[in-house]
Design a protein around this motif. Structure first.
Motif, PDB file in Angstrom:
ATOM      1  N   TYR A  55       2.731  -4.533   3.527  1.00  0.00           N
ATOM      2  CA  TYR A  55       3.289  -3.595   3.921  1.00  0.00           C
ATOM      3  C   TYR A  55       2.792  -2.274   3.376  1.00  0.00           C
ATOM      4  O   TYR A  55       2.014  -2.095   2.368  1.00  0.00           O
ATOM      5  N   ALA A  56       2.869  -1.219   4.251  1.00  0.00           N
ATOM      6  CA  ALA A  56       2.524   0.159   3.989  1.00  0.00           C
ATOM      7  C   ALA A  56       3.451   1.324   4.067  1.00  0.00           C
ATOM      8  O   ALA A  56       4.398   1.137   4.643  1.00  0.00           O
ATOM      9  N   ILE A  57       3.827   1.757   2.785  1.00  0.00           N
ATOM     10  CA  ILE A  57       4.791   2.748   2.481  1.00  0.00           C
ATOM     11  C   ILE A  57       4.450   4.212   2.809  1.00  0.00           C
ATOM     12  O   ILE A  57       3.267   4.711   2.322  1.00  0.00           O
ATOM     13  N   ILE A  58       5.102   4.854   3.813  1.00  0.00           N
ATOM     14  CA  ILE A  58       4.308   6.240   4.248  1.00  0.00           C
ATOM     15  C   ILE A  58       5.630   7.105   4.130  1.00  0.00           C
ATOM     16  O   ILE A  58       6.932   6.888   3.811  1.00  0.00           O
ATOM     17  N   ASP A  59       5.329   8.264   4.315  1.00  0.00           N
ATOM     18  CA  ASP A  59       6.304   9.488   4.246  1.00  0.00           C
ATOM     19  C   ASP A  59       6.143  10.234   5.549  1.00  0.00           C
ATOM     20  O   ASP A  59       6.926  11.497   5.581  1.00  0.00           O
ATOM     21  N   GLU A  60       5.619  10.005   6.705  1.00  0.00           N
ATOM     22  CA  GLU A  60       5.433  10.868   7.669  1.00  0.00           C
ATOM     23  C   GLU A  60       5.758   9.858   9.155  1.00  0.00           C
ATOM     24  O   GLU A  60       4.956   8.935   8.992  1.00  0.00           O
ATOM     25  N   ALA A  97      -4.893  -0.327   6.040  1.00  0.00           N
ATOM     26  CA  ALA A  97      -4.481  -0.732   4.994  1.00  0.00           C
ATOM     27  C   ALA A  97      -3.864  -2.146   5.428  1.00  0.00           C
ATOM     28  O   ALA A  97      -4.004  -3.400   4.759  1.00  0.00           O
ATOM     29  N   LEU A  98      -3.008  -2.102   6.356  1.00  0.00           N
ATOM     30  CA  LEU A  98      -2.513  -3.311   7.130  1.00  0.00           C
ATOM     31  C   LEU A  98      -3.359  -4.509   7.656  1.00  0.00           C
ATOM     32  O   LEU A  98      -3.480  -5.549   7.514  1.00  0.00           O
ATOM     33  N   LYS A  99      -4.592  -3.836   8.253  1.00  0.00           N
ATOM     34  CA  LYS A  99      -5.500  -4.563   8.941  1.00  0.00           C
ATOM     35  C   LYS A  99      -6.263  -5.270   7.803  1.00  0.00           C
ATOM     36  O   LYS A  99      -6.699  -6.304   7.916  1.00  0.00           O
ATOM     37  N   GLU A 133      -4.114  17.367  -2.819  1.00  0.00           N
ATOM     38  CA  GLU A 133      -4.492  18.637  -2.257  1.00  0.00           C
ATOM     39  C   GLU A 133      -5.475  18.311  -1.039  1.00  0.00           C
ATOM     40  O   GLU A 133      -5.717  19.137   0.073  1.00  0.00           O
ATOM     41  N   ASN A 134      -6.544  17.370  -1.204  1.00  0.00           N
ATOM     42  CA  ASN A 134      -7.627  17.028  -0.314  1.00  0.00           C
ATOM     43  C   ASN A 134      -7.404  15.681   0.722  1.00  0.00           C
ATOM     44  O   ASN A 134      -8.346  15.285   1.207  1.00  0.00           O
ATOM     45  N   PHE A 135      -6.284  14.895   0.597  1.00  0.00           N
ATOM     46  CA  PHE A 135      -6.399  13.605   1.117  1.00  0.00           C
ATOM     47  C   PHE A 135      -4.741  13.624   1.522  1.00  0.00           C
ATOM     48  O   PHE A 135      -3.816  14.072   0.981  1.00  0.00           O
ATOM     49  N   ASN A 136      -4.575  12.488   2.688  1.00  0.00           N
ATOM     50  CA  ASN A 136      -3.393  12.306   3.239  1.00  0.00           C
ATOM     51  C   ASN A 136      -3.607  10.479   3.515  1.00  0.00           C
ATOM     52  O   ASN A 136      -4.054  10.030   4.400  1.00  0.00           O
ATOM     53  N   GLY A 137      -2.825   9.934   2.600  1.00  0.00           N
ATOM     54  CA  GLY A 137      -2.675   8.488   2.144  1.00  0.00           C
ATOM     55  C   GLY A 137      -2.234   7.879   3.892  1.00  0.00           C
ATOM     56  O   GLY A 137      -2.242   6.759   4.277  1.00  0.00           O
ATOM     57  N   ASN A 138      -1.148   8.635   4.427  1.00  0.00           N
ATOM     58  CA  ASN A 138      -0.487   8.372   5.776  1.00  0.00           C
ATOM     59  C   ASN A 138      -1.783   8.012   6.839  1.00  0.00           C
ATOM     60  O   ASN A 138      -1.520   7.066   7.547  1.00  0.00           O
ATOM     61  N   PHE A 179       0.866  -1.205  -0.047  1.00  0.00           N
ATOM     62  CA  PHE A 179      -0.059   0.027   0.121  1.00  0.00           C
ATOM     63  C   PHE A 179       0.790   1.327  -0.173  1.00  0.00           C
ATOM     64  O   PHE A 179       1.549   1.457   1.004  1.00  0.00           O
ATOM     65  N   PHE A 180       0.653   2.218  -0.966  1.00  0.00           N
ATOM     66  CA  PHE A 180       1.672   3.394  -1.192  1.00  0.00           C
ATOM     67  C   PHE A 180       0.797   4.430  -0.440  1.00  0.00           C
ATOM     68  O   PHE A 180      -0.470   4.723  -1.180  1.00  0.00           O
ATOM     69  N   ALA A 181       0.844   5.133   0.391  1.00  0.00           N
ATOM     70  CA  ALA A 181       0.120   6.278   1.113  1.00  0.00           C
ATOM     71  C   ALA A 181       0.411   7.665   0.271  1.00  0.00           C
ATOM     72  O   ALA A 181       0.992   8.392   0.888  1.00  0.00           O
ATOM     73  N   LEU A 182      -0.259   7.876  -0.771  1.00  0.00           N
ATOM     74  CA  LEU A 182       0.018   8.851  -1.572  1.00  0.00           C
ATOM     75  C   LEU A 182      -0.681  10.037  -1.001  1.00  0.00           C
ATOM     76  O   LEU A 182      -1.889   9.927  -0.380  1.00  0.00           O
ATOM     77  N   LYS A 183      -0.303  11.324  -1.211  1.00  0.00           N
ATOM     78  CA  LYS A 183      -1.078  12.571  -0.915  1.00  0.00           C
ATOM     79  C   LYS A 183      -1.549  13.452  -1.977  1.00  0.00           C
ATOM     80  O   LYS A 183      -1.224  13.344  -3.121  1.00  0.00           O
TER      81      LYS A 183
END
Length: 426
Positions: free
Chosen positions: A53-58, A46-48, A35-40, A29-33
């Motif tokens: 794996y979840a790829i995050i940047d925060e 996603a893991l549940k 303007e109006n959403f934050n996948g993080n 799962f790639f947690a993309l961002k």
């Protein structure tokens, strides 16, 4: 974690998702961002739901050992796609252009899939996210990849070319699309030819429509395969389009299920690419003749005694012009054009809508209905041209027309959703 290590995790499933509503078990799962959403925010969910794996940047969202923290999720997705593309080492064909990209991509795929295991862009997932996802959908079984690339501003095709690293390229045409982002037709040409620049720099190959002088000029200095006229590598001749396109290729007459002379070039490109990759003439003919357009693109539909030319997926001044001219040339006795606003034209919107209105008024079309705020502003049209500010204001009048034995052209930008008219027709 570096890209090579991440790729090893990807190879465990060959699954990538960016939306928790579409999670597939054991994928990444790639947690993309945006303007109006934050996948993080959705990494843990996603893991549940089964992602490995979840790829995050925060860092604050690294709540699980299977959350992989990177500097930038989107950039990581793009780098992973490029790495995977090189890992597979298969030929990649990339195409862009103002009009006809998706139809051409589907035709190329139809032809090449007669001989090869192909993977092509799904729908129009052709942007900075869609191109990486297309590349990551390719598996060791894939023998040729076909990647559609879209853009609405400069440097975007350059970015997508760097991600896909195509071996072959094709530009359908240059037209007045996305003028708001490109600024002008010359801006469109500059943006689209970033694909040529990439192919030239990396000594790759381009397919060129020999009947398009600007394409011939812009593609100079690149190894090329030309198609179209008698002097080209692959001569193909247009026969007719009333309404379906017929062409000849190596003594074979091919009868397509695509309308409009503008689709001739799309088919010719697919034929030339098929010939280059040694698909048999019989398989090329079968692929072209059996291809049926979908998704409101150049479809012929029947409603009672009426025939509908449905081309409501998208529109810009260039595609609207050729669609109207083709419609005017049909031999049908009673023709009505229903045209909706063209979007993303910026400061050119007023002039371009007036041009299309004037053109429709001049052609051999019995009545013209113009829908949308831009078309409502046009002036100096005849009494057979009717203007409405919105779909809502038009639909009641349309339902009262009681049309019989009429051929209708329905064309507009996607946001107008003019395919809704089909629900009103009996």
């Amino acid at each position: 974690m570096n890209i090579e290590q991440l790729h090893q995790l990807f190879l465990e499933s060959y699954i990538v998702t960016t939306d928790t509503r579409k999670i597939e078990k054991n994928g990444l799962f790639f947690a993309l961002k945006g303007e109006n959403f934050n996948g993080n925010l959705f990494a843990e969910e996603a893991l549940k739901k089964g992602a490995s794996y979840a790829i995050i940047d925060e860092a604050s969202y690294k709540t699980h050992e299977n959350c992989i923290l990177v500097d930038d999720v989107l950039e990581t997705l793009q780098k992973l796609a490029s790495y995977h593309r090189n890992y597979l080492g298969i030929p990649i064909i990339s195409l862009t252009g103002s009009n006809g990209k998706t139809t051409t991509k589907e035709l190329i795929n139809a032809v090449l899939s007669r001989k090869f295991k192909t993977t092509a862009t799904v729908g129009n997932l052709n942007n900075h996210i869609g191109v990486p996802l297309t590349l990551l959908s390719m598996t060791p079984e894939t023998e040729i990849g076909i990647v559609e690339m879209g853009a609405n501003h400069l440097k975007e095709i350059a970015l997508l070319s760097n991600i896909a690293q195509p071996d072959y390229g094709y530009i359908t045409n240059f037209g007045k699309a996305h003028l708001e982002g490109f600024g002008s037709l010359e801006g469109v040409i500059q943006g689209k030819t970033e694909l040529y620049a990439h192919l030239r720099q990396h000594e790759k190959t381009v397919f060129v429509n020999a009947n398009d002088a600007r394409q011939v000029e812009e593609s100079k200095g690149i190894k090329n395969i030309t198609f179209g006229n008698s002097d080209s590598t692959c001569p193909i001749q247009f026969v007719t389009a009333d309404p379906f396109v017929v062409l000849t290729y190596e003594t074979k007459e091919i009868h397509s299920q695509l309308i409009g002379s503008y689709n001739f070039n799309n088919m010719a490109a697919a034929i030339a690419i098929g010939k280059y990759f040694k698909v048999s003439n019989e398989h090329i003919q079968e692929a072209i003749e059996q291809y049926i357009p979908t998704n409101n693109r150049s479809q012929i539909l029947k409603k009672g005694t009426n025939k509908i030319v449905l081309d409501a997926y998208n529109a810009n001044p260039s595609s609207m012009k050729v669609a109207l001219e083709n419609f005017s040339n049909l031999t049908d006795s009673h023709k009505i054009a229903i045209l909706g606003d063209m979007f993303e034209l910026g400061k050119e919107a007023e002039e371009e809508h007036q041009y299309i209105a004037d053109l429709a008024d001049e052609l051999q079309i019995n009545k013209v209905y113009l829908l949308g705020k831009n078309f409502k502003k046009v002036i100096n049209v005849s009494q057979r041209v009717h203007q409405y500010e919105s779909f809502e204001s038009f639909k009641d009048d349309f339902s009262k027309l009681k049309l019989e034995n009429t051929t209708l052209l329905i064309k507009a930008s996607r946001g107008m959703a003019l395919e809704r008219l089909l629900e009103i027709m009996s």
